[in-house]
Design an enzyme around this catalytic site. Sequence first.
Site, PDB file in Angstrom:
ATOM      1  NE  ARG A 169      -3.366   2.553   2.609  1.00  0.00           N
ATOM      2  CZ  ARG A 169      -3.153   3.462   3.551  1.00  0.00           C
ATOM      3  NH1 ARG A 169      -2.310   3.209   4.547  1.00  0.00           N
ATOM      4  NH2 ARG A 169      -3.776   4.614   3.518  1.00  0.00           N
ATOM      5  CG  HIS A 181      -0.805   9.322   3.250  1.00  0.00           C
ATOM      6  ND1 HIS A 181      -0.919   7.972   3.514  1.00  0.00           N
ATOM      7  CD2 HIS A 181      -0.456   9.890   4.429  1.00  0.00           C
ATOM      8  CE1 HIS A 181      -0.623   7.736   4.783  1.00  0.00           C
ATOM      9  NE2 HIS A 181      -0.341   8.896   5.358  1.00  0.00           N
ATOM     10  CD  GLU A 208      -4.494   7.994   9.533  1.00  0.00           C
ATOM     11  OE1 GLU A 208      -4.219   6.884  10.015  1.00  0.00           O
ATOM     12  OE2 GLU A 208      -3.852   9.031   9.814  1.00  0.00           O
ATOM     13  CG  ASN A 226      -5.078   3.714   8.542  1.00  0.00           C
ATOM     14  OD1 ASN A 226      -5.190   2.699   7.859  1.00  0.00           O
ATOM     15  ND2 ASN A 226      -4.599   4.846   8.046  1.00  0.00           N
ATOM     16  CE1 TYR A 231      -0.051   3.131  13.458  1.00  0.00           C
ATOM     17  CE2 TYR A 231      -1.887   4.360  12.546  1.00  0.00           C
ATOM     18  CZ  TYR A 231      -0.677   3.726  12.380  1.00  0.00           C
ATOM     19  OH  TYR A 231      -0.088   3.686  11.142  1.00  0.00           O
ATOM     20  CD  GLU A 290      -1.424   4.315   7.953  1.00  0.00           C
ATOM     21  OE1 GLU A 290      -1.150   4.750   9.103  1.00  0.00           O
ATOM     22  OE2 GLU A 290      -1.528   5.044   6.957  1.00  0.00           O
TER      23      GLU A 290
END
Length: 448
Positions: free
Chosen positions: A84, A128, A173, A299, A301, A354
């Site tokens: 990616r 991005h 994002e 994504n 985290y 991610e």
Amino acid sequence: MTKIQNFDFNNDFPQDFTWGVATSSFQIEGASSADGKGPSIWDTFCLDRANIKDGSDGTVACDHYHRYREDVGILSSLGVDAYRFSMAWARVQPDGKGAWNEAGFGFYDRLLDELAANDIRAHLTLYHWDLPQGLQDDGGWLNRDTAHRFADYAHEVARRFGKRIEAIATHNEPWCTANLGYGNAQFAPGVADLKQSIQVSHHLLLSHGLAMRAMREASSPAKLGIVLNQWTADPATDSQADRDMAAFEYARSTQWFMDPIFKGHYPELALRGHGANAPQVRDGDFDIIRQKIDFLGCNYYFRSWCSAANPPLPAPARLGTTDMGWEIHPQGLPELLLKLKEEYPELPPVYITENGMANPDTVSGGQVHDPERIAYVRSHLAALKEAMDKGVDVRGYFLWSLLDNFEWNSGYSKRFGIVHVDYATQQRTLKDSALWYREFIAARRAGA
């Protein structure tokens, strides 16, 4: 060479599950003005050294523009199915409008050829965070016209490359683009204005819908979707204040981007909370935004820990924190995915686009020992499998990141890669986590 084997969890992922790694253009490519590339808002943002923790910029980064063959060779050695990456809009259209830059497209043409030669599927992200500065000069994402320029760009990329790419995501994002770029000025273009940030979020969603239409008009066979950073929001205590804070946080972050795409409106709780800062929405906007998507990129985290106390109660961080100061909380991933499955009946297949951690890695004796990252990835894969076992349709996992790179306003002070980069020499060194990931993927293929 260090050999690491520790697969002692429910790891019977489907044989057709996609294993990959991820990067983004500004963070690794360098060559910031090579071959006709125009400046992006991040090139401009970095000119003020105070904006970046270590005063650095993306002029060279990992020099991937010149070293892409070496980097694809590393991908091949890891045995990943997919890669990616993002395209630098200003590389292929220097001003974000007008003429296309054939030399810029040539770079991605060569990269796609190299990936195909190594049997690695391409997952492309169109945006991005590196908006062409020419568009910023016209108002950037605060200008509604930028959404239409984005659709033009998406159509051209899909027309040229759509048959060679497995999946295309419109945005990475958009929460960060709006909230960090326009809400608190941590990211380019460096604006701190809450009302602007919320309007920008609407224009980003509008641009997503317009781009989906444009790419479908280009008859691209690639799977089309969007990548959102998402999290659960947990109250620190059972107090009404903490519960209210958590409910609003989830509404203004995860639901703010999901509801328009899947329900055709913004979440009422968030709209009430935003009050006079709520975005201007034109008739028909939600019809454009609510395009069917083929996949959702998630994504993950950390979770959001919500405390209304002064000072706020800290998150428990029972598994510690990353070098970014983020709580390690793998259980939040299945909680999030199961919540999404329940809230959005039309949820398409999900890719974890991610997941990874920053760690203060150093080279010693030609090796990089990062057991913390291995533990992090293992725990999150175990948590992911739990969600899959409970019915969430997850098709792939992309570890962030292939390479240590330019970590936005942290510069080169944070290392997310499974491959260490010596920025002075551009020497690449596979970390223990890369060796572990390679063995893990090989074991999955062998049916272990």
